[in-house]
Structure formats: C-alpha cells, structure tokens
Design a protein around this motif. Structure first.
Motif, PDB file in Angstrom:
ATOM      1  N   LYS A   1      -3.175  17.636  -4.053  1.00 15.51           N
ATOM      2  CA  LYS A   1      -3.201  16.166  -4.100  1.00 15.51           C
ATOM      3  C   LYS A   1      -1.870  15.595  -3.595  1.00 15.51           C
ATOM      4  O   LYS A   1      -1.843  14.595  -2.878  1.00 15.51           O
TER       5      LYS A   1
ATOM      6  N   GLN B   1       0.829  -1.206   0.000  1.00 23.54           N
ATOM      7  CA  GLN B   1       0.000   0.000   0.000  1.00 23.54           C
ATOM      8  C   GLN B   1       0.866   1.260   0.000  1.00 23.54           C
ATOM      9  O   GLN B   1       0.558   2.240  -0.690  1.00 23.54           O
TER      10      GLN B   1
ATOM     11  N   GLN C   1      -0.823  11.113   3.927  1.00 21.31           N
ATOM     12  CA  GLN C   1      -1.340   9.747   4.039  1.00 21.31           C
ATOM     13  C   GLN C   1      -0.207   8.724   4.142  1.00 21.31           C
ATOM     14  O   GLN C   1      -0.302   7.750   4.902  1.00 21.31           O
ATOM     15  N   ILE C   2       0.863   8.946   3.383  1.00 17.83           N
ATOM     16  CA  ILE C   2       2.015   8.038   3.425  1.00 17.83           C
ATOM     17  C   ILE C   2       2.678   8.082   4.796  1.00 17.83           C
ATOM     18  O   ILE C   2       3.032   7.040   5.368  1.00 17.83           O
TER      19      ILE C   2
ATOM     20  N   GLN D   1       1.629   6.589  -7.005  1.00 20.26           N
ATOM     21  CA  GLN D   1       0.600   7.568  -7.369  1.00 20.26           C
ATOM     22  C   GLN D   1       1.129   8.993  -7.193  1.00 20.26           C
ATOM     23  O   GLN D   1       0.937   9.858  -8.055  1.00 20.26           O
ATOM     24  N   MET D   2       1.797   9.226  -6.081  1.00 20.17           N
ATOM     25  CA  MET D   2       2.370  10.540  -5.796  1.00 20.17           C
ATOM     26  C   MET D   2       3.417  10.905  -6.849  1.00 20.17           C
ATOM     27  O   MET D   2       3.438  12.026  -7.366  1.00 20.17           O
TER      28      MET D   2
ATOM     29  N   LEU E   1      -1.300  13.209  -0.279  1.00 11.89           N
ATOM     30  CA  LEU E   1      -0.678  11.894  -0.372  1.00 11.89           C
ATOM     31  C   LEU E   1       0.533  11.783   0.562  1.00 11.89           C
ATOM     32  O   LEU E   1       0.745  10.740   1.190  1.00 11.89           O
TER      33      LEU E   1
ATOM     34  N   LYS F   1       0.408   6.213   7.239  1.00 17.21           N
ATOM     35  CA  LYS F   1       0.464   4.775   6.994  1.00 17.21           C
ATOM     36  C   LYS F   1       1.788   4.196   7.494  1.00 17.21           C
ATOM     37  O   LYS F   1       1.815   3.117   8.107  1.00 17.21           O
TER      38      LYS F   1
ATOM     39  N   THR G   1       2.249   1.702  -3.458  1.00 13.17           N
ATOM     40  CA  THR G   1       1.190   2.143  -4.378  1.00 13.17           C
ATOM     41  C   THR G   1       0.935   3.639  -4.236  1.00 13.17           C
ATOM     42  O   THR G   1       0.812   4.362  -5.226  1.00 13.17           O
ATOM     43  N   MET G   2       0.870   4.105  -2.990  1.00 15.32           N
ATOM     44  CA  MET G   2       0.655   5.533  -2.752  1.00 15.32           C
ATOM     45  C   MET G   2       1.829   6.361  -3.269  1.00 15.32           C
ATOM     46  O   MET G   2       1.651   7.446  -3.839  1.00 15.32           O
TER      47      MET G   2
ATOM     48  N   ALA H   1       8.731  10.336  -0.006  1.00 14.11           N
ATOM     49  CA  ALA H   1       7.507  11.141  -0.067  1.00 14.11           C
ATOM     50  C   ALA H   1       7.813  12.614   0.198  1.00 14.11           C
ATOM     51  O   ALA H   1       7.258  13.507  -0.453  1.00 14.11           O
TER      52      ALA H   1
END
Length: 240
Positions: free
Chosen positions: A55, A15, A62-63, A22-23, A59, A66, A18-19, A91
């Motif tokens: 966005k 996960q 969120q990273i 996307q970032m 992210l 997580k 994946t994030m 990130a």
C-alpha cells in the motif's frame, strides 16, 4: 492567473497532502506493529506489516504521478513549486521508513528463542523514540511548522546516542557467548533500522525548513552515530 486555475491548483495540492497523510498513517501503523511484533515474536502481526508495504509503495507511485502531472499542467513557481517538490521528497522518505519497518518485522520470523528482557527493552525504547520522531515530523509537515521540524531534527541526537549504547551492549553479549551471536545480530539490525528511521525523519525536517524558508538549513546535521568507527577491544585487525 484566473480564479478557476488557482482553485484547480489548490485542489491538486490538497489531493497531494491527503495522499501523503494517508501514506504517513499507514507507515506510522507499520512501525508500531513492527515494534510490537518483534517484542512479542508475533509472526502474524509481522506478516501484516510486510503486506502493508504494498500500500505504501502504491501511494508513493500515485503521489509522484500526481506531482508530475500538476507541474506539467500548472507550471508553478517559487513556494508553489517547492510544495510539490517537497511532497515528492517526503513520500520517498516515508516509503523508506515503511521498508525499514517491514525489514524489522521480518526479523520476527528469524528469532525463535526467548529475547533477553534487558536487550529487548533497549531496542523497543529505540523504536518508540523513532515513532515519536515520525509522529512529530508528520504533524510539522501538515502544519508547515519549521520550528517544530527543527526540534525533531535536533532530537535525532538522542536516538543516535541510544543506538551507540545498544550497539556496544549487543557486541558485549556476542563476545561473552558465541551462542548469542545469531540473536544479537537480528537485534542489531532492528536497532539500526530504528536509527535509520530517525535519519529519514531528519530528512523530512530539512525539507520542511526548505519549504517554509526557501533555503536549506545552515547548520550541519547533528549526527552522533559513531558505530562505524568503533574499535572493539579484544578483536585483532584480522578479525575486523
């Protein structure tokens, strides 16, 4: 460690990756659009870059959440812990690259006059080089490829060398005609943003090396930006 815990941990890492993918995709598009917006003086495209930054920020948050939750729940060690720590660092660098792309796009609103083709070509070339570095380093991270990361790390010298050249050229334009100062200043900031993006790509490269080998790079960073110590002929000390 039970199979259930291992599977759950693998899902957490998946996960995170994946994030990050996307970032990275959003940031790559931001940079591409920022370069085009500046070249074409396209304020609509520039505004899209600016809006997309929300966005990227979301992210990153969120990273981080997580990653922290995964550490608290799984208590990983060695390579597993490095995976999570590097994800947080990558990130952070991607968020900064997004900021630099956004700041470049903002210059589009400040430039009203026609851009000299030669000057814009240099800044655009810098942008494309920074783009190539970003794409390669994201590929290296996805593959955990330390050798590929090292290639990107070393290639940043070329971006620095081009920045030094553009810096001198833009200063020459400003000294020849004060009416060029406003335009050239915006281009200088744009070029500096591209140089800084290269620096963040090298940060990611160093973190990939750490992830794979468990230790930092032994070599010193190949930094070739000399603009901070450049003395400009014709300027008195009081002008600096």
């Amino acid at each position: 460690m039970s199979d259930h815990i291992v599977k759950a941990y693998d899902e957490d890492l998946s996960q995170l990756k994946t994030m990050l993918a996307q970032m990275g995709g959003i940031v790559e598009q931001q940079l591409d659009d920022a370069i085009d917006a500046l070249y074409r003086r396209d304020t609509v495209l520039a505004d899209r870059v600016i809006q997309d930054d929300e966005k990227v920020d979301m992210l990153e948050h969120q990273i981080e959440e997580k990653a922290i939750l995964t550490i608290a729940k799984r208590q990983p060690l060695a390579r597993d812990l490095r995976e999570i720590m590097v994800a947080i660092r990558v990130a952070s660098d991607l968020e900064r690259i997004g900021d630099l792309a956004k700041n470049t796009a903002k210059r589009t609103h400040a430039i009203s006059e026609q851009l000299p083709r030669k000057l814009m070509a240099g800044v655009t070339r810098m942008g494309r080089m920074a783009q190539a570095e970003l794409k390669s380093i994201l590929d290296a991270y996805a593959r955990s490829d330390a050798a590929m990361a090292l290639e990107v790390w070393r290639s940043d010298e070329d971006l620095d060398a081009l920045y030094n050249s553009i810096f001198r050229e833009l200063l020459t334009y400003m000294m020849e005609d004060p009416r060029n100062i406003s335009l050239c200043t915006h281009l200088l900031f744009g070029a500096k943003n591209m140089e800084r993006i290269g620096d963040h790509a090298t940060n990611i490269a160093e973190n990939i090396h750490y992830l794979v080998h468990g230790k930092p790079l032994a070599e010193g960073r190949p930094k070739k930006d000399v603009t901070s110590s450049l003395r400009i002929e014709g300027f008195r000390p009081s002008d600096e």
